[in-house]
Scaffold this motif. Sequence first.
Motif, short mmCIF file in Angstrom:
data_model
loop_
_atom_site.label_atom_id
_atom_site.label_comp_id
_atom_site.label_asym_id
_atom_site.label_seq_id
_atom_site.Cartn_x
_atom_site.Cartn_y
_atom_site.Cartn_z
N ASN A 319 4.86 -25.09 57.35
CA ASN A 319 3.88 -26.04 56.84
C ASN A 319 3.56 -25.79 55.37
O ASN A 319 3.49 -24.65 54.92
N ALA A 320 3.33 -26.86 54.63
CA ALA A 320 2.97 -26.76 53.21
C ALA A 320 1.45 -26.77 53.08
O ALA A 320 0.76 -27.51 53.78
N ASP A 321 0.93 -25.94 52.18
CA ASP A 321 -0.51 -25.85 51.93
C ASP A 321 -0.78 -26.05 50.44
O ASP A 321 -0.02 -25.56 49.59
N LEU A 322 -1.85 -26.75 50.14
CA LEU A 322 -2.28 -26.95 48.76
C LEU A 322 -3.30 -25.89 48.38
O LEU A 322 -4.29 -25.69 49.09
N VAL A 323 -3.06 -25.21 47.29
CA VAL A 323 -3.99 -24.20 46.77
C VAL A 323 -4.66 -24.78 45.52
O VAL A 323 -4.00 -25.00 44.51
N ARG A 324 -5.96 -25.03 45.60
CA ARG A 324 -6.68 -25.62 44.48
C ARG A 324 -7.13 -24.52 43.50
O ARG A 324 -7.71 -23.51 43.92
N ARG A 325 -6.85 -24.74 42.25
CA ARG A 325 -7.33 -23.85 41.20
C ARG A 325 -7.73 -24.71 39.99
O ARG A 325 -7.68 -25.93 40.04
N ALA A 326 -8.09 -24.05 38.90
CA ALA A 326 -8.71 -24.75 37.77
C ALA A 326 -7.81 -25.81 37.14
O ALA A 326 -8.30 -26.81 36.61
N SER A 327 -6.50 -25.64 37.17
CA SER A 327 -5.62 -26.54 36.41
C SER A 327 -5.63 -27.98 36.92
O SER A 327 -5.24 -28.89 36.20
N CYS A 328 -6.07 -28.17 38.17
CA CYS A 328 -6.13 -29.54 38.70
C CYS A 328 -7.51 -30.17 38.52
O CYS A 328 -7.70 -31.35 38.81
N GLY A 329 -8.48 -29.35 38.05
CA GLY A 329 -9.85 -29.83 37.89
C GLY A 329 -10.81 -29.25 38.88
O GLY A 329 -12.00 -29.54 38.86
N CYS A 330 -10.31 -28.41 39.81
CA CYS A 330 -11.17 -27.72 40.77
C CYS A 330 -11.66 -26.41 40.17
O CYS A 330 -10.95 -25.78 39.39
N SER A 331 -12.83 -25.99 40.57
CA SER A 331 -13.44 -24.82 39.95
C SER A 331 -12.96 -23.50 40.52
O SER A 331 -13.04 -22.47 39.87
N SER A 332 -12.46 -23.50 41.78
CA SER A 332 -12.04 -22.24 42.39
C SER A 332 -10.90 -22.48 43.36
O SER A 332 -10.64 -23.60 43.79
N ALA A 333 -10.23 -21.38 43.72
CA ALA A 333 -9.09 -21.47 44.64
C ALA A 333 -9.57 -21.83 46.03
O ALA A 333 -10.55 -21.30 46.53
N HIS A 334 -8.86 -22.74 46.66
CA HIS A 334 -9.20 -23.14 48.02
C HIS A 334 -7.96 -23.79 48.62
O HIS A 334 -7.28 -24.56 47.96
N THR A 335 -7.68 -23.47 49.86
CA THR A 335 -6.49 -24.01 50.51
C THR A 335 -6.83 -25.28 51.27
O THR A 335 -7.78 -25.32 52.04
N VAL A 336 -6.06 -26.33 51.02
CA VAL A 336 -6.29 -27.62 51.65
C VAL A 336 -5.08 -27.99 52.49
O VAL A 336 -3.96 -27.98 52.00
N THR A 337 -5.28 -28.30 53.76
CA THR A 337 -4.15 -28.65 54.63
C THR A 337 -4.45 -29.88 55.48
O THR A 337 -3.68 -30.21 56.38
N THR A 338 -5.54 -30.59 55.22
CA THR A 338 -5.99 -31.62 56.15
C THR A 338 -5.37 -32.99 55.93
O THR A 338 -5.43 -33.84 56.80
N ARG A 339 -4.79 -33.24 54.78
CA ARG A 339 -4.23 -34.57 54.50
C ARG A 339 -3.02 -34.87 55.39
O ARG A 339 -2.20 -34.02 55.65
#
Length: 345
Positions: A319-339
């Motif tokens: 499974n692929a997971d999205l890791v959010r960090r600052a470069s996309c506009g998010c303030s902190s790292a967070h894994t997103v898998t719900t889409r």
Amino acid sequence: MAAYAGVAKSTVSKYLSDGNYYVSPATREKIRAAIEHLDYQPSAFAQGLSKRRTNTIGVMVASIANPFYPELVAGVEKVIEAAGYTMLLGSSGQSRQKEADLVDALIKQRVEGVVVTSATMHDREVARLVEAGVDVVVASRELQGELIADTVVVDNRRGGYLAAQHLRDHGHTTATLVTGPLDVVAFQHRAEGFRAVYGEGKGTVLMLSNSDMTTAVDPVADLLAGPERPSAVLAASDTIALGVMTAATTQHLGIPRDLAVIGFDNIWVSQVPNVGLATIEGHAHRVGTVAAERLVDRITSRRAAPFGPPPPPERVVINADLVRRASCGCSSAHTVTTRRGPSSN
């Protein structure tokens, strides 16, 4: 020794092997006496070759300089060392000719199996390994045609979809995909996920000759200096994404203020706080581990039934997971898998 015992060399080989070959008791006694008299020590390596048991496994990568591959190789190495195998590592530098030469070398070395991770390697080279009787598992890449070897990959379509959807959620109604060659199946699938979100007129594609960071800088700088500068970029690998970020710096653009960027792979450099690259988790270590486990299982099965047909190859999708960090506009790292979205399953 065969001459001393008065028997044929083939008979001695049968006696020394652990196969189910019949050798009469009288002949066995002659060979045993000759071994004792001559103090003969059989070569473990020669015995291994005769049984195709060299206890070596090859690993082929496109470039050891790409941080993704050492993590994958570490997963492979952990498994095969625990199983009693020695690893032979070859890096092609993304050269098709060198890949062909490495295949020749591994076949000559009589390796028992190969983990192929090079995204640029031509399908025919994988076929040559299979035709030579070598057990093969393809890791973090896929063949264009028929499934001829076990394949272990992350869900590239879903990864592309998750990243593109996240950019759109940030308000980017249009975006650009910067990718390596689209004759590489992984890049094809990542592009398909991107296009599922950014359809006709909403997404553009900039294709590079390879996925190196340095290759991306000048073409992306030209794109960012043009009249239709995108506000968001999905890079098909983290190394490309680092090139995008470097190009943005040359154009005095802030990330993510002027340009949102998401990569693919989650290499260790992406996790450095000052880089803060949002990315798709490529699960490099896990892919390597699963690939090595499947390869060891195949070798073990072949040894147990050397004349039986091998089990059909299988495709394993992680499974692929999205890791959010600052470069996309998010303030902190967070894994997103719900889409929900396109999947490679």
